[in-house]
Motif scaffolding. Structure first.
Motif, PDB file in Angstrom:
ATOM      1  N   VAL A 169     -45.559  12.860 -22.408  1.00 15.21           N
ATOM      2  CA  VAL A 169     -45.149  11.843 -21.442  1.00 15.21           C
ATOM      3  C   VAL A 169     -44.317  10.767 -22.135  1.00 15.21           C
ATOM      4  O   VAL A 169     -44.676  10.272 -23.197  1.00 15.21           O
ATOM      5  CB  VAL A 169     -46.377  11.226 -20.753  1.00 15.21           C
ATOM      6  N   ASN A 170     -43.174  10.454 -21.532  1.00 17.00           N
ATOM      7  CA  ASN A 170     -42.205   9.453 -21.986  1.00 17.00           C
ATOM      8  C   ASN A 170     -41.308   9.932 -23.129  1.00 17.00           C
ATOM      9  O   ASN A 170     -40.571   9.136 -23.706  1.00 17.00           O
ATOM     10  CB  ASN A 170     -42.879   8.133 -22.367  1.00 17.00           C
ATOM     11  N   ALA A 171     -41.330  11.222 -23.403  1.00 17.22           N
ATOM     12  CA  ALA A 171     -40.434  11.804 -24.406  1.00 17.22           C
ATOM     13  C   ALA A 171     -39.597  12.908 -23.758  1.00 17.22           C
ATOM     14  O   ALA A 171     -39.951  13.429 -22.693  1.00 17.22           O
ATOM     15  CB  ALA A 171     -41.235  12.375 -25.572  1.00 17.22           C
ATOM     16  N   PRO A 172     -38.478  13.293 -24.373  1.00 16.71           N
ATOM     17  CA  PRO A 172     -37.681  14.405 -23.827  1.00 16.71           C
ATOM     18  C   PRO A 172     -38.512  15.672 -23.722  1.00 16.71           C
ATOM     19  O   PRO A 172     -39.250  16.029 -24.654  1.00 16.71           O
ATOM     20  CB  PRO A 172     -36.553  14.559 -24.858  1.00 16.71           C
ATOM     21  N   CYS A 173     -38.391  16.354 -22.590  1.00 15.50           N
ATOM     22  CA  CYS A 173     -39.189  17.560 -22.381  1.00 15.50           C
ATOM     23  C   CYS A 173     -38.365  18.743 -21.892  1.00 15.50           C
ATOM     24  O   CYS A 173     -38.871  19.871 -21.859  1.00 15.50           O
ATOM     25  CB  CYS A 173     -40.318  17.291 -21.389  1.00 15.50           C
ATOM     26  N   TRP A 174     -37.084  18.509 -21.517  1.00 16.10           N
ATOM     27  CA  TRP A 174     -36.326  19.589 -20.883  1.00 16.10           C
ATOM     28  C   TRP A 174     -34.847  19.246 -20.888  1.00 16.10           C
ATOM     29  O   TRP A 174     -34.479  18.060 -20.950  1.00 16.10           O
ATOM     30  CB  TRP A 174     -36.795  19.793 -19.448  1.00 16.10           C
ATOM     31  N   VAL A 175     -33.998  20.254 -20.856  1.00 20.56           N
ATOM     32  CA  VAL A 175     -32.555  20.056 -20.671  1.00 20.56           C
ATOM     33  C   VAL A 175     -32.043  21.121 -19.718  1.00 20.56           C
ATOM     34  O   VAL A 175     -32.505  22.271 -19.737  1.00 20.56           O
ATOM     35  CB  VAL A 175     -31.767  20.134 -21.999  1.00 20.56           C
ATOM     36  N   GLU A 176     -31.107  20.718 -18.866  1.00 19.32           N
ATOM     37  CA  GLU A 176     -30.524  21.688 -17.944  1.00 19.32           C
ATOM     38  C   GLU A 176     -29.041  21.401 -17.776  1.00 19.32           C
ATOM     39  O   GLU A 176     -28.613  20.241 -17.809  1.00 19.32           O
ATOM     40  CB  GLU A 176     -31.236  21.679 -16.606  1.00 19.32           C
ATOM     41  N   LEU A 177     -28.287  22.459 -17.604  1.00 14.30           N
ATOM     42  CA  LEU A 177     -26.845  22.367 -17.467  1.00 14.30           C
ATOM     43  C   LEU A 177     -26.450  22.529 -16.010  1.00 14.30           C
ATOM     44  O   LEU A 177     -26.777  23.536 -15.378  1.00 14.30           O
ATOM     45  CB  LEU A 177     -26.170  23.458 -18.304  1.00 14.30           C
ATOM     46  N   GLY A 178     -25.750  21.533 -15.466  1.00 13.60           N
ATOM     47  CA  GLY A 178     -25.117  21.669 -14.169  1.00 13.60           C
ATOM     48  C   GLY A 178     -23.653  21.993 -14.384  1.00 13.60           C
ATOM     49  O   GLY A 178     -22.945  21.255 -15.080  1.00 13.60           O
ATOM     50  N   THR A 179     -23.182  23.110 -13.837  1.00 11.34           N
ATOM     51  CA  THR A 179     -21.851  23.578 -14.174  1.00 11.34           C
ATOM     52  C   THR A 179     -21.140  24.189 -12.970  1.00 11.34           C
ATOM     53  O   THR A 179     -21.788  24.660 -12.028  1.00 11.34           O
ATOM     54  CB  THR A 179     -21.908  24.626 -15.314  1.00 11.34           C
ATOM     55  N   THR A 180     -19.825  24.191 -13.027  1.00 13.49           N
ATOM     56  CA  THR A 180     -19.019  24.786 -11.969  1.00 13.49           C
ATOM     57  C   THR A 180     -19.024  26.309 -12.033  1.00 13.49           C
ATOM     58  O   THR A 180     -18.644  26.966 -11.064  1.00 13.49           O
ATOM     59  CB  THR A 180     -17.566  24.299 -12.082  1.00 13.49           C
ATOM     60  N   ASP A 181     -19.435  26.873 -13.145  1.00 10.75           N
ATOM     61  CA  ASP A 181     -19.416  28.331 -13.309  1.00 10.75           C
ATOM     62  C   ASP A 181     -20.677  28.780 -14.038  1.00 10.75           C
ATOM     63  O   ASP A 181     -20.652  29.067 -15.235  1.00 10.75           O
ATOM     64  CB  ASP A 181     -18.169  28.756 -14.084  1.00 10.75           C
ATOM     65  N   PRO A 182     -21.822  28.821 -13.336  1.00  9.91           N
ATOM     66  CA  PRO A 182     -23.078  29.198 -13.986  1.00  9.91           C
ATOM     67  C   PRO A 182     -23.043  30.577 -14.636  1.00  9.91           C
ATOM     68  O   PRO A 182     -23.654  30.777 -15.697  1.00  9.91           O
ATOM     69  CB  PRO A 182     -24.093  29.160 -12.838  1.00  9.91           C
TER      70      PRO A 182
ATOM     71  N   GLY B 229     -33.952  15.679 -19.704  1.00  7.68           N
ATOM     72  CA  GLY B 229     -35.103  15.339 -18.878  1.00  7.68           C
ATOM     73  C   GLY B 229     -36.192  14.656 -19.697  1.00  7.68           C
ATOM     74  O   GLY B 229     -36.543  15.127 -20.782  1.00  7.68           O
ATOM     75  N   ILE B 230     -36.724  13.548 -19.186  1.00  6.06           N
ATOM     76  CA  ILE B 230     -37.791  12.800 -19.837  1.00  6.06           C
ATOM     77  C   ILE B 230     -39.086  13.024 -19.068  1.00  6.06           C
ATOM     78  O   ILE B 230     -39.122  12.872 -17.833  1.00  6.06           O
ATOM     79  CB  ILE B 230     -37.480  11.286 -19.872  1.00  6.06           C
ATOM     80  N   ALA B 231     -40.143  13.386 -19.765  1.00  9.53           N
ATOM     81  CA  ALA B 231     -41.428  13.604 -19.105  1.00  9.53           C
ATOM     82  C   ALA B 231     -42.014  12.278 -18.624  1.00  9.53           C
ATOM     83  O   ALA B 231     -41.915  11.249 -19.306  1.00  9.53           O
ATOM     84  CB  ALA B 231     -42.402  14.279 -20.064  1.00  9.53           C
ATOM     85  N   THR B 232     -42.605  12.304 -17.449  1.00  8.65           N
ATOM     86  CA  THR B 232     -43.244  11.113 -16.889  1.00  8.65           C
ATOM     87  C   THR B 232     -44.543  11.511 -16.204  1.00  8.65           C
ATOM     88  O   THR B 232     -44.684  12.634 -15.718  1.00  8.65           O
ATOM     89  CB  THR B 232     -42.315  10.405 -15.889  1.00  8.65           C
ATOM     90  N   ALA B 233     -45.483  10.579 -16.170  1.00  8.24           N
ATOM     91  CA  ALA B 233     -46.727  10.829 -15.440  1.00  8.24           C
ATOM     92  C   ALA B 233     -46.548  10.612 -13.954  1.00  8.24           C
ATOM     93  O   ALA B 233     -47.348  11.098 -13.150  1.00  8.24           O
ATOM     94  CB  ALA B 233     -47.832   9.912 -15.974  1.00  8.24           C
ATOM     95  N   ASP B 234     -45.480   9.887 -13.555  1.00  9.59           N
ATOM     96  CA  ASP B 234     -45.295   9.535 -12.149  1.00  9.59           C
ATOM     97  C   ASP B 234     -43.799   9.326 -11.905  1.00  9.59           C
ATOM     98  O   ASP B 234     -43.250   8.274 -12.265  1.00  9.59           O
ATOM     99  CB  ASP B 234     -46.089   8.264 -11.820  1.00  9.59           C
ATOM    100  N   ALA B 235     -43.140  10.302 -11.293  1.00  8.71           N
ATOM    101  CA  ALA B 235     -41.696  10.218 -11.072  1.00  8.71           C
ATOM    102  C   ALA B 235     -41.330   9.054 -10.161  1.00  8.71           C
ATOM    103  O   ALA B 235     -40.310   8.388 -10.366  1.00  8.71           O
ATOM    104  CB  ALA B 235     -41.185  11.531 -10.476  1.00  8.71           C
ATOM    105  N   ASP B 236     -42.150   8.792  -9.156  1.00  6.06           N
ATOM    106  CA  ASP B 236     -41.854   7.694  -8.235  1.00  6.06           C
ATOM    107  C   ASP B 236     -41.930   6.347  -8.945  1.00  6.06           C
ATOM    108  O   ASP B 236     -41.070   5.476  -8.751  1.00  6.06           O
ATOM    109  CB  ASP B 236     -42.818   7.732  -7.049  1.00  6.06           C
ATOM    110  N   ALA B 237     -42.944   6.178  -9.780  1.00  4.68           N
ATOM    111  CA  ALA B 237     -43.092   4.921 -10.514  1.00  4.68           C
ATOM    112  C   ALA B 237     -41.963   4.745 -11.522  1.00  4.68           C
ATOM    113  O   ALA B 237     -41.470   3.626 -11.725  1.00  4.68           O
ATOM    114  CB  ALA B 237     -44.444   4.880 -11.221  1.00  4.68           C
ATOM    115  N   THR B 238     -41.528   5.838 -12.140  1.00  5.08           N
ATOM    116  CA  THR B 238     -40.430   5.755 -13.092  1.00  5.08           C
ATOM    117  C   THR B 238     -39.133   5.376 -12.392  1.00  5.08           C
ATOM    118  O   THR B 238     -38.355   4.565 -12.899  1.00  5.08           O
ATOM    119  CB  THR B 238     -40.267   7.084 -13.845  1.00  5.08           C
ATOM    120  N   ALA B 239     -38.891   5.958 -11.219  1.00  7.27           N
ATOM    121  CA  ALA B 239     -37.699   5.600 -10.451  1.00  7.27           C
ATOM    122  C   ALA B 239     -37.724   4.121 -10.090  1.00  7.27           C
ATOM    123  O   ALA B 239     -36.707   3.417 -10.195  1.00  7.27           O
ATOM    124  CB  ALA B 239     -37.601   6.460  -9.197  1.00  7.27           C
ATOM    125  N   ALA B 240     -38.865   3.627  -9.671  1.00  5.73           N
ATOM    126  CA  ALA B 240     -38.989   2.210  -9.312  1.00  5.73           C
ATOM    127  C   ALA B 240     -38.762   1.327 -10.535  1.00  5.73           C
ATOM    128  O   ALA B 240     -38.081   0.293 -10.451  1.00  5.73           O
ATOM    129  CB  ALA B 240     -40.365   1.935  -8.702  1.00  5.73           C
TER     130      ALA B 240
END
Length: 254
Positions: free
Chosen positions: A8-21, A75-86
């Motif tokens: 929690v609170n550290a990098p946990c994932w990476v993903e590529l958004g691309t025009t040509d998957p 992507g950063i791991a969080t215990a609560d996505a809503d609280a992190t957004a706020a």
């Protein structure tokens, strides 16, 4: 990266958004030897996990809108996505995608820091994040490039509780002394039209060999293999669609 499991609170994932998957998937599978596993469920949008052995290490999917740049998202791991957004909004950031459930896998939100660097926050349920970190073919480091280093230190320390270690030329992020990333001052090194961004570094056994292979596969090596004083050997690459990522010698970061 001294953190070797999703935390929690550290990098946990990476993903590529691309025009040509399809083309991007072929490139990265050849470059890193990744296997691919596509989610065929309706609504998954062709989201494809990339694996080292049986361990998921990254993913590729189509960009969500014409305004979205082809890019890797950290992507950063969080215990609560809503609280992190706020918390991001309270500290001057923006919510680009409201917290959303992903099947039974977890809940995520897309955020931007006050300078505009985009990242995601992941609240794990069934899917915890990367099954492998800091090993060849897996995420080994993350780096923020920004023109507002003072603002970034304040924002990420408040939202995620990160420690900040300031060196002569480089700042490192960590949790309780376990460093996992850094910050680069864009200053005059970048054209003014290049926005702030987060970039993943993947650990590899041989930086020179992987950089040479990337070029042969059609990528552009923006920073050739370089030894960082007191740090790792690394290189920075743009794939054929323009997504930026780094590679570094496994086990020598931080």
């Amino acid at each position: 990266m001294k953190i070797t499991t999703p935390t929690v609170n550290a990098p946990c994932w990476v993903e590529l958004g691309t025009t040509d998957p399809e083309a991007a998937g072929a490139f990265y599978r050849e470059l890193f030897g990744w296997a691919a596993r596509t989610d065929v469920r309706p609504g998954a949008g062709g989201y494809t996990q990339l694996l080292v052995g049986d361990a998921p290490v990254a993913a590729i999917g189509p960009i969500a809108s014409p305004r979205q740049r082809t890019a890797w998202l950290v992507g950063i791991a969080t215990a609560d996505a809503d609280a992190t957004a706020a918390a991001a909004v309270e500290n001057g950031g923006r919510v680009l995608k409201e917290p959303t459930d992903v099947f039974e896998e977890g809940r995520f939100t897309v955020l931007a820091d006050p300078a505009g660097a985009v990242f995601t926050a992941w609240q794990a349920k069934e899917f915890k994040g990367a099954g492998l970190l800091n090993e060849p073919g897996a995420l080994g480091w993350v780096e923020l490039a920004t023109r507002d280093t003072a603002g970034a230190k304040e924002f990420y320390s408040r939202v995620f509780g990160w420690s900040v270690t300031v060196g002569e030329t480089y700042t490192q992020w960590g949790l309780a002394g376990e460093d996992f990333g850094g910050m680069l001052d864009m200053a005059e090194q970048f054209p003014p039209d290049v926005p702030p961004y987060w970039m993943p570094y993947f650990a590899v056994a041989d930086v020179d060999l992987v950089a040479e292979r990337a070029a042969a596969l059609g990528a552009t090596v923006m920073l050739p293999p370089t030894d960082v004083p007191g740090g790792p050997r690394l290189a920075v690459v743009h794939d054929a669609q323009g997504a930026r990522f780094g590679i570094h010698a496994a086990g020598t970061e931080g």
